[in-house]
Design a protein around this motif. Structure first.
Motif, PDB file in Angstrom:
ATOM      1  N   ASP A 152      44.493  55.052  24.921  1.00 24.46           N
ATOM      2  CA  ASP A 152      44.810  54.694  23.529  1.00 24.46           C
ATOM      3  C   ASP A 152      45.097  53.207  23.399  1.00 24.46           C
ATOM      4  OD1 ASP A 152      44.480  57.297  22.701  1.00 24.46           O
ATOM      5  OD2 ASP A 152      46.606  57.799  22.870  1.00 24.46           O
ATOM      6  N   PHE A 153      45.826  52.649  24.370  1.00 27.86           N
ATOM      7  CA  PHE A 153      46.138  51.219  24.358  1.00 27.86           C
ATOM      8  C   PHE A 153      44.850  50.399  24.377  1.00 27.86           C
ATOM      9  CE2 PHE A 153      46.882  47.185  26.425  1.00 27.86           C
ATOM     10  CZ  PHE A 153      48.099  46.745  25.918  1.00 27.86           C
ATOM     11  N   VAL A 154      43.934  50.751  25.250  1.00 28.79           N
ATOM     12  CA  VAL A 154      42.676  49.997  25.364  1.00 28.79           C
ATOM     13  C   VAL A 154      41.855  50.128  24.088  1.00 28.79           C
ATOM     14  CG1 VAL A 154      40.533  49.748  26.669  1.00 28.79           C
ATOM     15  CG2 VAL A 154      42.676  50.197  27.866  1.00 28.79           C
ATOM     16  N   LEU A 196      43.409  47.865  21.551  1.00 28.87           N
ATOM     17  CA  LEU A 196      43.180  46.470  21.934  1.00 28.87           C
ATOM     18  C   LEU A 196      41.755  46.046  21.592  1.00 28.87           C
ATOM     19  CD1 LEU A 196      44.031  43.843  23.336  1.00 28.87           C
ATOM     20  CD2 LEU A 196      43.403  44.911  25.536  1.00 28.87           C
ATOM     21  N   ALA A 197      40.787  46.904  21.820  1.00 23.89           N
ATOM     22  CA  ALA A 197      39.390  46.580  21.507  1.00 23.89           C
ATOM     23  C   ALA A 197      39.204  46.342  20.011  1.00 23.89           C
ATOM     24  CB  ALA A 197      38.483  47.706  21.977  1.00 23.89           C
ATOM     25  N   ILE A 198      39.904  47.114  19.203  1.00 20.29           N
ATOM     26  CA  ILE A 198      39.823  46.929  17.750  1.00 20.29           C
ATOM     27  C   ILE A 198      40.483  45.615  17.345  1.00 20.29           C
ATOM     28  CG2 ILE A 198      40.612  47.843  15.530  1.00 20.29           C
ATOM     29  CD1 ILE A 198      40.402  50.659  16.795  1.00 20.29           C
ATOM     30  N   GLU A 207      31.840  54.793  23.985  1.00 17.98           N
ATOM     31  CA  GLU A 207      30.977  55.129  22.852  1.00 17.98           C
ATOM     32  C   GLU A 207      31.599  54.694  21.532  1.00 17.98           C
ATOM     33  OE1 GLU A 207      30.307  59.299  23.256  1.00 17.98           O
ATOM     34  OE2 GLU A 207      28.652  59.056  24.697  1.00 17.98           O
ATOM     35  N   LEU A 208      32.916  54.720  21.439  1.00 18.90           N
ATOM     36  CA  LEU A 208      33.606  54.343  20.197  1.00 18.90           C
ATOM     37  C   LEU A 208      33.657  52.835  19.985  1.00 18.90           C
ATOM     38  CD1 LEU A 208      36.684  56.773  20.082  1.00 18.90           C
ATOM     39  CD2 LEU A 208      34.764  56.682  18.472  1.00 18.90           C
ATOM     40  N   HIS A 209      33.658  52.069  21.100  1.00 17.54           N
ATOM     41  CA  HIS A 209      33.874  50.625  21.000  1.00 17.54           C
ATOM     42  C   HIS A 209      32.737  49.860  21.679  1.00 17.54           C
ATOM     43  CE1 HIS A 209      37.918  51.496  19.563  1.00 17.54           C
ATOM     44  NE2 HIS A 209      38.062  52.307  20.582  1.00 17.54           N
ATOM     45  N   PRO A 210      31.910  49.172  20.915  1.00 10.95           N
ATOM     46  CA  PRO A 210      30.791  48.432  21.507  1.00 10.95           C
ATOM     47  C   PRO A 210      31.225  47.283  22.413  1.00 10.95           C
ATOM     48  CG  PRO A 210      30.995  47.947  19.160  1.00 10.95           C
ATOM     49  CD  PRO A 210      31.915  49.079  19.439  1.00 10.95           C
ATOM     50  N   ASN A 211      32.478  46.832  22.284  1.00 11.51           N
ATOM     51  CA  ASN A 211      32.949  45.737  23.146  1.00 11.51           C
ATOM     52  C   ASN A 211      33.672  46.240  24.398  1.00 11.51           C
ATOM     53  OD1 ASN A 211      35.066  46.632  21.479  1.00 11.51           O
ATOM     54  ND2 ASN A 211      36.091  44.636  21.480  1.00 11.51           N
ATOM     55  N   ILE A 212      33.531  47.531  24.712  1.00 14.03           N
ATOM     56  CA  ILE A 212      34.043  48.079  25.971  1.00 14.03           C
ATOM     57  C   ILE A 212      32.870  48.623  26.771  1.00 14.03           C
ATOM     58  CG2 ILE A 212      35.474  49.840  27.076  1.00 14.03           C
ATOM     59  CD1 ILE A 212      37.330  49.795  24.722  1.00 14.03           C
ATOM     60  N   GLY A 213      32.771  48.202  28.019  1.00 14.96           N
ATOM     61  CA  GLY A 213      31.708  48.700  28.894  1.00 14.96           C
ATOM     62  C   GLY A 213      32.267  49.180  30.217  1.00 14.96           C
ATOM     63  N   TYR A 214      31.818  50.345  30.666  1.00 16.75           N
ATOM     64  CA  TYR A 214      32.221  50.842  31.982  1.00 16.75           C
ATOM     65  C   TYR A 214      31.174  50.413  33.002  1.00 16.75           C
ATOM     66  CZ  TYR A 214      33.195  53.996  35.856  1.00 16.75           C
ATOM     67  OH  TYR A 214      33.470  54.510  37.099  1.00 16.75           O
ATOM     68  N   ARG A 215      31.600  49.652  34.011  1.00 17.50           N
ATOM     69  CA  ARG A 215      30.689  49.065  35.000  1.00 17.50           C
ATOM     70  C   ARG A 215      30.640  49.837  36.313  1.00 17.50           C
ATOM     71  NH1 ARG A 215      28.343  46.835  30.896  1.00 17.50           N
ATOM     72  NH2 ARG A 215      29.614  45.257  29.818  1.00 17.50           N
TER      73      ARG A 215
END
Length: 346
Positions: free
Chosen positions: A185-187, A190-192, A221-229
């Motif tokens: 939830d924090f992340v 933060l992305a928003i 999927e909810l946040h385009p500025n978060i990527g799992y590498r």
């Protein structure tokens, strides 16, 4: 040239490719004969040098190896970092090995996420392993609440400052173990709050943890500025860390699971030259001289923006904390024990 005062045997339950204790072994090898022993159904032994091959053997073969270890003027030090996986084997090894000093590695609350009868069982195993040991060393200072007689060793990193030429502060690094300690939830918040920053997540989930993997998928999927590498190994760290100037540690603060941790990622990021922002867990407070401690996603976004704009930095006041330093500290802890003095007189 290794000294002849101590001979270390480091027992682990972790694959060497991801074992955070392997850098401590490498540091010990600079000054001492050191053997690295991966306990599993067929144990794997390497040593005494870093370039010596890994040798797989049977349990009986390992017990013979320990029984036949040299008995000379050096004090044998047995560093048990097997968590609660091999209590019976730990007892057998103590019976088979030449006399020496046994040290139990309390690098976390080893009961972890277990509850009910499983937690009680883990607690009994920890107590038994402590009784089998001459000294218990802990990582996070809070662990002394659970083990008052233990001695602080602490974590570190083998990473040293990396060149900043390839890095950017418009991307933030999140190194993590994706489990009940990670604050999804924090992340998300933060992305928003920081739409101009890309957040790159590296780490792994426990095998079979479908729920956490689903949360991770939903987050990206909810946040385009978060990527799992994906997951990483120890060997991957320099290449990953060199691409960033800011690291985020989004630990949950409403669980005992984060009360007793001493996150390696703090040391990896700080040693590499990154600014570190962490949620308000005890170890972050212990390191708040160098770590930016935030209470919520809004404060984190504001701190992140200030760092990106060059208005807020703690990293210049930091000196790398290395495994060489921890190896020296461990040696000093062992040397100060009455049992060590007793072994040296023989």
């Amino acid at each position: 040239m290794p000294s002849n005062r101590f001979r270390f045997f480091v027992f682990t339950c972790r694959d060497p490719r991801s074992d955070f204790r392997l850098p401590l072994v490498d540091a010990l090898r600079r000054d001492h004969e050191t053997w690295y022993i991966w306990l599993r159904r067929r144990p794997v032994v390497s040593g005494p040098g870093a370039d010596d091959p890994f040798v797989e053997m049977s349990i009986a073969g390992l017990l013979r190896f320990m029984r036949n270890s040299r008995r000379d003027g050096a004090v044998n030090v047995y560093f048990n970092s097997t968590n609660t996986y091999f209590p019976a084997m730990s007892a057998l090894l103590r019976l088979a090995a030449p006399p020496g000093v046994w040290c139990f590695d309390m690098h976390d609350d080893l009961r972890y996420h277990n509850t009910g009868i499983k937690r009680w069982r883990e607690q009994q195993i920890v107590a038994a392993l402590c009784r089998l040991s001459d000294i218990v060393v802990h990582a996070a200072p809070t662990l002394q609440e659970l083990f008052p007689k233990s001695v602080h060793l602490g974590n570190a990193s083998s990473i040293l400052p990396l060149p900043a030429s390839e890095s950017t502060n418009q991307r933030a690094l999140v190194l993590a173990s994706f489990d009940q300690r990670f604050d999804f939830d924090f992340v998300s918040r933060l992305a928003i709050a920081s739409p101009g920053t890309s957040f790159d997540l590296y780490g792994w989930t426990r095998p079979g943890d479908i729920q956490t993997m689903a949360q991770l998928t939903e987050l990206t999927e909810l946040h385009p500025n978060i990527g799992y590498r994906g997951p990483y190994t120890m060997a991957d760290l320099p290449g990953i860390l060199g691409r960033y100037r800011i690291g985020i540690a989004p630990y949950r603060t409403d669980t005992l699971l984060t009360r007793y941790i001493d996150p390696l990622r703090f040391y990896h990021c700080l040693n590499a030259g990154l600014e570190v922002i962490s949620t308000d867990i005890p170890q972050a407070r212990f390191m708040q001289r160098w770590v930016h401690v935030v209470s919520d996603a809004g404060q984190c976004a504001a701190t992140l923006a200030a760092i990106q704009q060059g208005r807020f930095a703690k990293r210049p006041d930091y000196t790398p904390i290395t495994w060489d330093q921890r190896a020296e500290k461990l040696t000093a802890i062992v040397e100060a024990l009455p049992r060590t003095a007793e072994r040296m007189r023989r």
